[in-house]
Design an enzyme around this catalytic site. Sequence first.
Site, PDB file in Angstrom:
ATOM      1  N   GLU A  95      -5.374  -9.776   1.021  1.00  0.00           N
ATOM      2  CA  GLU A  95      -4.338  -9.944   0.014  1.00  0.00           C
ATOM      3  C   GLU A  95      -3.152 -10.693   0.609  1.00  0.00           C
ATOM      4  OE1 GLU A  95      -5.032  -6.394  -3.145  1.00  0.00           O
ATOM      5  OE2 GLU A  95      -4.046  -5.788  -1.296  1.00  0.00           O
ATOM      6  N   CYS A 112       4.133 -13.386   2.019  1.00  0.00           N
ATOM      7  CA  CYS A 112       3.714 -12.366   2.978  1.00  0.00           C
ATOM      8  C   CYS A 112       2.219 -12.570   3.255  1.00  0.00           C
ATOM      9  CB  CYS A 112       3.988 -10.989   2.378  1.00  0.00           C
ATOM     10  SG  CYS A 112       3.437  -9.631   3.394  1.00  0.00           S
ATOM     11  N   CYS A 119      -7.315  -3.455   9.299  1.00  0.00           N
ATOM     12  CA  CYS A 119      -6.444  -3.265  10.468  1.00  0.00           C
ATOM     13  C   CYS A 119      -7.013  -2.154  11.316  1.00  0.00           C
ATOM     14  CB  CYS A 119      -5.030  -2.905  10.015  1.00  0.00           C
ATOM     15  SG  CYS A 119      -3.863  -2.721  11.397  1.00  0.00           S
ATOM     16  N   CYS A 123      -2.071   3.407  11.022  1.00  0.00           N
ATOM     17  CA  CYS A 123      -0.789   4.100  10.864  1.00  0.00           C
ATOM     18  C   CYS A 123      -0.940   5.087   9.702  1.00  0.00           C
ATOM     19  CB  CYS A 123       0.340   3.112  10.589  1.00  0.00           C
ATOM     20  SG  CYS A 123       0.633   2.022  12.001  1.00  0.00           S
ATOM     21  N   CYS A 126       0.011   3.999   5.902  1.00  0.00           N
ATOM     22  CA  CYS A 126      -0.257   2.628   5.441  1.00  0.00           C
ATOM     23  C   CYS A 126      -1.636   2.522   4.789  1.00  0.00           C
ATOM     24  CB  CYS A 126      -0.174   1.675   6.634  1.00  0.00           C
ATOM     25  SG  CYS A 126      -0.571  -0.036   6.208  1.00  0.00           S
ATOM     26  N   CYS A 348       5.222  -3.193   0.535  1.00  0.00           N
ATOM     27  CA  CYS A 348       4.881  -2.945   1.944  1.00  0.00           C
ATOM     28  C   CYS A 348       3.948  -1.762   2.064  1.00  0.00           C
ATOM     29  CB  CYS A 348       6.116  -2.608   2.753  1.00  0.00           C
ATOM     30  SG  CYS A 348       7.343  -3.884   2.749  1.00  0.00           S
TER      31      CYS A 348
HETATM   32  N1  SAH Z   1       0.932  -4.341  11.481  1.00  0.00           N
HETATM   33  C1  SAH Z   1       2.233  -4.930  11.360  1.00  0.00           C
HETATM   34  C2  SAH Z   1       2.354  -5.751  10.109  1.00  0.00           C
HETATM   35  C3  SAH Z   1       2.397  -4.959   8.824  1.00  0.00           C
HETATM   36  S1  SAH Z   1       3.986  -5.161   8.215  1.00  0.00           S
HETATM   37  C4  SAH Z   1       3.290  -3.861  11.469  1.00  0.00           C
HETATM   38  O1  SAH Z   1       2.923  -2.703  11.543  1.00  0.00           O
HETATM   39  O2  SAH Z   1       4.463  -4.178  11.565  1.00  0.00           O
HETATM   40  C5  SAH Z   1       4.088  -4.018   6.978  1.00  0.00           C
HETATM   41  C6  SAH Z   1       5.333  -3.162   7.110  1.00  0.00           C
HETATM   42  O3  SAH Z   1       5.281  -2.184   6.066  1.00  0.00           O
HETATM   43  C7  SAH Z   1       5.358  -2.414   8.419  1.00  0.00           C
HETATM   44  O4  SAH Z   1       6.661  -2.179   8.844  1.00  0.00           O
HETATM   45  C8  SAH Z   1       4.696  -1.139   7.994  1.00  0.00           C
HETATM   46  O5  SAH Z   1       4.925  -0.108   8.893  1.00  0.00           O
HETATM   47  C9  SAH Z   1       5.314  -0.907   6.651  1.00  0.00           C
HETATM   48  N2  SAH Z   1       4.555   0.021   5.806  1.00  0.00           N
HETATM   49  C10 SAH Z   1       3.261   0.378   5.926  1.00  0.00           C
HETATM   50  N3  SAH Z   1       2.927   1.266   4.975  1.00  0.00           N
HETATM   51  C11 SAH Z   1       4.018   1.458   4.225  1.00  0.00           C
HETATM   52  C12 SAH Z   1       4.287   2.235   3.061  1.00  0.00           C
HETATM   53  N4  SAH Z   1       3.358   2.983   2.489  1.00  0.00           N
HETATM   54  N5  SAH Z   1       5.537   2.186   2.553  1.00  0.00           N
HETATM   55  C13 SAH Z   1       6.479   1.403   3.105  1.00  0.00           C
HETATM   56  N6  SAH Z   1       6.278   0.627   4.182  1.00  0.00           N
HETATM   57  C14 SAH Z   1       5.060   0.668   4.745  1.00  0.00           C
END
Ligand code: SAH
Length: 356
Positions: A95, A112, A119, A123, A126, A348
């Site tokens: 996406e 974006c 991935c 986390c 996420c 995000c």
């Molecule tokens: N893997 C990289 C790139 C992803 S960026 C990273 O971790 O930075 C996406 C951003 O959104 C990251 O800061 C991630 O931690 C955040 N994110 C992930 N899940 C989210 C959620 N459910 N709500 C808000 N932010 C989230």
Amino acid sequence: MNSIDKIELIGMNIGELEDFASRLGQPRFRGRQLHRWIYVKDTSSFYEMSDLPRQVRQQFDDRARISIPRVLKQRVASDGTRKFLMEMNDKKRVETVLIPQSRDLNGRYTLCVSSQVGCPLRCAFCATGQGVFQRNLAAHEIVGQFLGSRRELKRRLKNPEEPLITNVVYMGMGEPLLNLTEVIHSIRILNDPRGIQLGQRHITISTCGEATGILRLAEEDLQITLAISLHAADDQLRDELVPINKKYPLAALMTAVKKYVEKTGRRVTFEYIMLDGVNISRKDAENLAKLVKPLLANINLIPYNEVDGLLYRKPEAQDVQAFCNWLKAAGLNVSVREEHGGDIEAACGQLAVKQS
Ligand code: SAH
């Protein structure tokens, strides 16, 4: 020739496209024509290249391809954010999210992009990390997301010659620093002053804290912005939320970031997701301030966006404000990220694709 054996032209710079033309017995300026069709006109069919003689179009098509990913689906949110489901040559899907910087359809956009299919880092909060990791994206597939999104956007605009997408953030699916070689190659192509012309300062890479990658990136002498998904300021909580913390605990991560700042002279951003009742107490704010204060940095707070099947909750507005105020009072530079595309799961952390 089997289409798999064709040479991919996205990702090549002007010199490489000139070499390609010349290897086929064509004058070098044909390479410059290709360059313009690909990176300025978002063209993926040689037959649309009206300044190439017909037999040259045929010859190029026999030997090469321009794989702008196919847009299988697109959804538009109430705030104008568009989410594209893009398909690669091997049918893998990612996406890509196009975020308007204003209400004006003809205004500027931030894109974006995804750097991996799925991935590997899992986390806790996420959506992407809940699925299966498939593979890295190649540089041409990252640049292809840009060309494909811009082409879709141009179809909807009255004046498609204006600069449309002015910023690119590597914040889609995947961990860019686990795919650093391809990511850097894609940045060089996006940045090419004769092609897409995106300024390095308009490009942001976000990492969950891949410390080795941060050190490697520091050596590249780029003027891009680095964002670090911190999310917790003590190791116990961060181990839980961002499992890569077990490999690179906070001390190791902060040492790498410090070196990055010294080497590049660039201010970094720390992203901090806000999970109700988990990481936004006054004590969390104090820990965060202590950790980040010695560095040249901004903090970007991201109130949690809902992910199906996960139990975390978005904090109330007043709790977001309180946390923000504590950090400001400690002398930090803080902003709260505005949510975009929440009603189409494009915000995000909400990107997830089932592979067929
Ligand atoms: N893997 C990289 C790139 C992803 S960026 C990273 O971790 O930075 C996406 C951003 O959104 C990251 O800061 C991630 O931690 C955040 N994110 C992930 N899940 C989210 C959620 N459910 N709500 C808000 N932010 C989230």
